[in-house]
Design a protein around this motif. Structure first.
Motif, PDB file in Angstrom:
ATOM      1  N   ALA A 158       0.825  -1.216   0.000  1.00  0.00           N
ATOM      2  CA  ALA A 158       0.000   0.000   0.000  1.00  0.00           C
ATOM      3  C   ALA A 158       0.854   1.259   0.000  1.00  0.00           C
ATOM      4  O   ALA A 158       0.327   2.353  -0.067  1.00  0.00           O
ATOM      5  CB  ALA A 158      -0.930  -0.005   1.219  1.00  0.00           C
ATOM      6  N   GLY A 159       2.176   1.106   0.131  1.00  0.00           N
ATOM      7  CA  GLY A 159       3.055   2.262   0.061  1.00  0.00           C
ATOM      8  C   GLY A 159       3.154   3.040   1.356  1.00  0.00           C
ATOM      9  O   GLY A 159       3.417   4.226   1.353  1.00  0.00           O
ATOM     10  N   LEU A 160       2.926   2.368   2.506  1.00  0.00           N
ATOM     11  CA  LEU A 160       3.060   3.056   3.787  1.00  0.00           C
ATOM     12  C   LEU A 160       4.455   2.799   4.348  1.00  0.00           C
ATOM     13  O   LEU A 160       4.993   1.715   4.201  1.00  0.00           O
ATOM     14  CB  LEU A 160       2.013   2.544   4.786  1.00  0.00           C
ATOM     15  N   PRO A 193       4.503   9.422   9.733  1.00  0.00           N
ATOM     16  CA  PRO A 193       5.343   9.507   8.519  1.00  0.00           C
ATOM     17  C   PRO A 193       4.558   9.861   7.256  1.00  0.00           C
ATOM     18  O   PRO A 193       5.144  10.299   6.269  1.00  0.00           O
ATOM     19  CB  PRO A 193       5.936   8.101   8.404  1.00  0.00           C
ATOM     20  N   ASP A 194       3.244   9.663   7.293  1.00  0.00           N
ATOM     21  CA  ASP A 194       2.451   9.970   6.101  1.00  0.00           C
ATOM     22  C   ASP A 194       1.870  11.368   6.121  1.00  0.00           C
ATOM     23  O   ASP A 194       1.068  11.717   5.255  1.00  0.00           O
ATOM     24  CB  ASP A 194       1.298   8.961   5.970  1.00  0.00           C
ATOM     25  N   HIS A 195       2.228  12.143   7.149  1.00  0.00           N
ATOM     26  CA  HIS A 195       1.598  13.457   7.268  1.00  0.00           C
ATOM     27  C   HIS A 195       2.567  14.556   6.838  1.00  0.00           C
ATOM     28  O   HIS A 195       3.722  14.571   7.228  1.00  0.00           O
ATOM     29  CB  HIS A 195       1.151  13.694   8.707  1.00  0.00           C
ATOM     30  N   ALA A 196       2.103  15.461   5.994  1.00  0.00           N
ATOM     31  CA  ALA A 196       2.910  16.604   5.591  1.00  0.00           C
ATOM     32  C   ALA A 196       2.096  17.863   5.832  1.00  0.00           C
ATOM     33  O   ALA A 196       0.873  17.864   5.664  1.00  0.00           O
ATOM     34  CB  ALA A 196       3.286  16.507   4.123  1.00  0.00           C
ATOM     35  N   LEU A 197       2.764  18.913   6.241  1.00  0.00           N
ATOM     36  CA  LEU A 197       2.074  20.115   6.692  1.00  0.00           C
ATOM     37  C   LEU A 197       2.763  21.347   6.114  1.00  0.00           C
ATOM     38  O   LEU A 197       3.955  21.532   6.298  1.00  0.00           O
ATOM     39  CB  LEU A 197       2.140  20.121   8.231  1.00  0.00           C
TER      40      LEU A 197
END
Lengths: 163, 299
Positions: A125-127, B184-188
């Motif tokens: 899923a690309g995480l 890690p998936d969050h950008a601000l």
């Protein structure tokens, strides 16, 4: 007859709900990566001892609940749990006659398989993930298995004795 | 324990049936995964099942909230008096700051009016309690006790008294899930408070660190710079403190400097977050106004 059955079902459902809650309890950062996967251990035990009543179907439903509770992709825990329980139920006859040491080793393999699937789905899923930290729950889960299976064995013995 | 005699009582599941059931469920899971990753069709299902999970969260949270309640209700008179005087002092301080802030705000609106820019509207804020945190160490997700019933919406900003905490990713009926800025998936989208330099702060997977990967080697940034939200991403209102730069490493042969920052909010210690409704005039309800000032005046 049906009353008897529901009495027998109660401890299983209860143990799964308790395991679900334990998997949600907030823990300090230091020990959080080593939180044993209570739900997986509980389901392995019931799939091994009562595979006719609790196998892949139960695992799937519980997996979906885990997905929702943890905010992961819908189906991630469900798929991993389902596969692990399928293997457990498939080989439950062999598993049951294993001595405790060998059974613990098998549980180690099952938990590794489960964590690997979770890791793999995250990867597809690309995480972002770090492979090393997936070992924490496997190790603590394996270490807890002898104790846990004794406790569950005691519960089962009581239920059967009373019914 | 696991005796061989139980074999007679529970017959083995017939092989093909088990395999078939597994195959079906596995296909169903994969289908769900694919749909869930690409589309939002499953939101309703998620919300429906989420409503069933809510009681579990409540039960899990119960010991902690009971403990808090007990310590609160059995606090001695002395302790209460101490706390009261401390709070009074704090209030005095906040009020003093607030006056300065009010003057500044008036001046700001006047200047903006002179420049014919649109005036900045203040935001409505509500306090919400964190019920649980994600068990997965790679996902910094929390569950808060407000949902769509309270007007929470997807993408809503969450702050605490010191800075930005994260945003809502899934608003359920009674509770919502929020992602922290350290995920890690969050950008601000942020800007440097000192000079207005715009960049993006990406979560690192550690609670105490954000990365700023898109800053050129010659960018004007230094240790101690305060990063605030720029408001350009649309999700966050502008001007909330995010983090303080703590390390700037410029490597000559690399195109980008490696910059990291420490979030202003203590992401792994908070028990409450404030949800922001940007642009809606501030309602003076119980805790709202007091907490808003604490969050905005940060010097």
């Amino acid at each position: 007859m049906s009353k008897d059955r529901s009495a027998r079902r109660l401890p299983v459902v209860f143990s799964i709900v308790v395991a679900l809650m334990l998997s949600m309890v907030p823990l300090p950062d230091v020990i959080d990566p080593y939180r044993p996967d209570w739900v997986a251990l509980t389901l392995i035990y019931w799939a091994m001892t009562l595979p006719r009543s609790y196998s892949v179907g139960t695992a799937w439903v519980v997996g979906i609940v885990l997905d929702i509770a943890h905010g992961t992709l819908l189906g991630q825990y469900a798929l991993a749990m389902c596969f692990m329980i399928y293997v457990t139920a498939k080989f439950h006859l062999q598993l049951r006659v294993f001595p405790l040491s060998q059974m613990t080793a098998t549980v180690f393999a099952l938990l590794s398989l489960y964590q690997f699937l979770l890791f793999w789905i995250n990867g597809v899923a690309g995480l972002h993930t770090e492979a090393v930290s997936y070992w924490g729950p496997v190790l603590t889960g394996t270490a807890l298995w002898p104790l846990l299976s004794t406790i569950f064995g005691g519960i089962r013995y009581r239920v059967r004795a009373s019914s | 324990m696991v005796s061989a005699s139980s074999n007679n009582q529970h017959r083995a599941p017939s092989g093909p049936a088990l395999g078939l059931r597994f195959l079906l469920l596995a296909c169903l899971s994969i289908l769900l995964l694919v749909i869930d990753q690409r589309q939002n069709y499953l939101d309703i299902a998620r919300k429906a099942i989420g409503a069933f999970v809510y009681p579990l969260h409540v039960v899990v949270d119960a010991p902690i909230s009971t403990w808090l309640w007990i310590t609160e209700s059995t606090a001695t008179r002395n302790e209460l008096q101490l706390e009261n005087s401390r709070l009074r002092a704090e209030r005095l301080l906040t009020n003093a700051r607030l006056q300065k802030y009010a003057a500044l705000e008036a001046e700001n609106t006047r200047l903006r009016a002179m420049l014919e820019a649109t005036p900045r509207s203040s935001d409505r804020i509500r306090v919400s309690e964190i019920m649980s945190v994600s068990a997965n160490p790679f996902r910094h997700v929390v569950v808060v006790d407000k949902g769509t019933r309270d007007g929470v919406f997807d993408g809503q900003a969450m702050v605490d008294a010191n800075g930005v905490v994260g945003q809502v990713i899934e608003a359920g009926l009674l509770s919502s899930q929020g992602i922290l800025i350290s995920d890690p998936d969050h950008a601000l989208p942020v800007e440097v408070n000192r000079n207005g330099l715009r960049t993006i702060a990406v979560g690192s997977g550690e609670f105490a660190r954000l990365d700023l990967p898109f800053l050129a080697n010659n960018a004007d940034i230094q240790e101690g710079d305060l990063l605030v939200t720029s408001g350009l991403g649309g999700a966050f209102p502008a001007g909330y403190p995010v983090a303080v730069v703590d390390a700037v490493k410029r490597i000559p042969q690399e195109p980008f400097a490696s910059v990291s920052a420490i979030p202003s909010a203590a992401l792994n210690q908070i028990r409450e977050v404030m949800l922001i409704w940007p642009g809606i005039a501030a309602e003076t309800d119980e805790t709202a106004s007091a907490s808003e000032d604490a969050g905005d005046v940060d010097e």
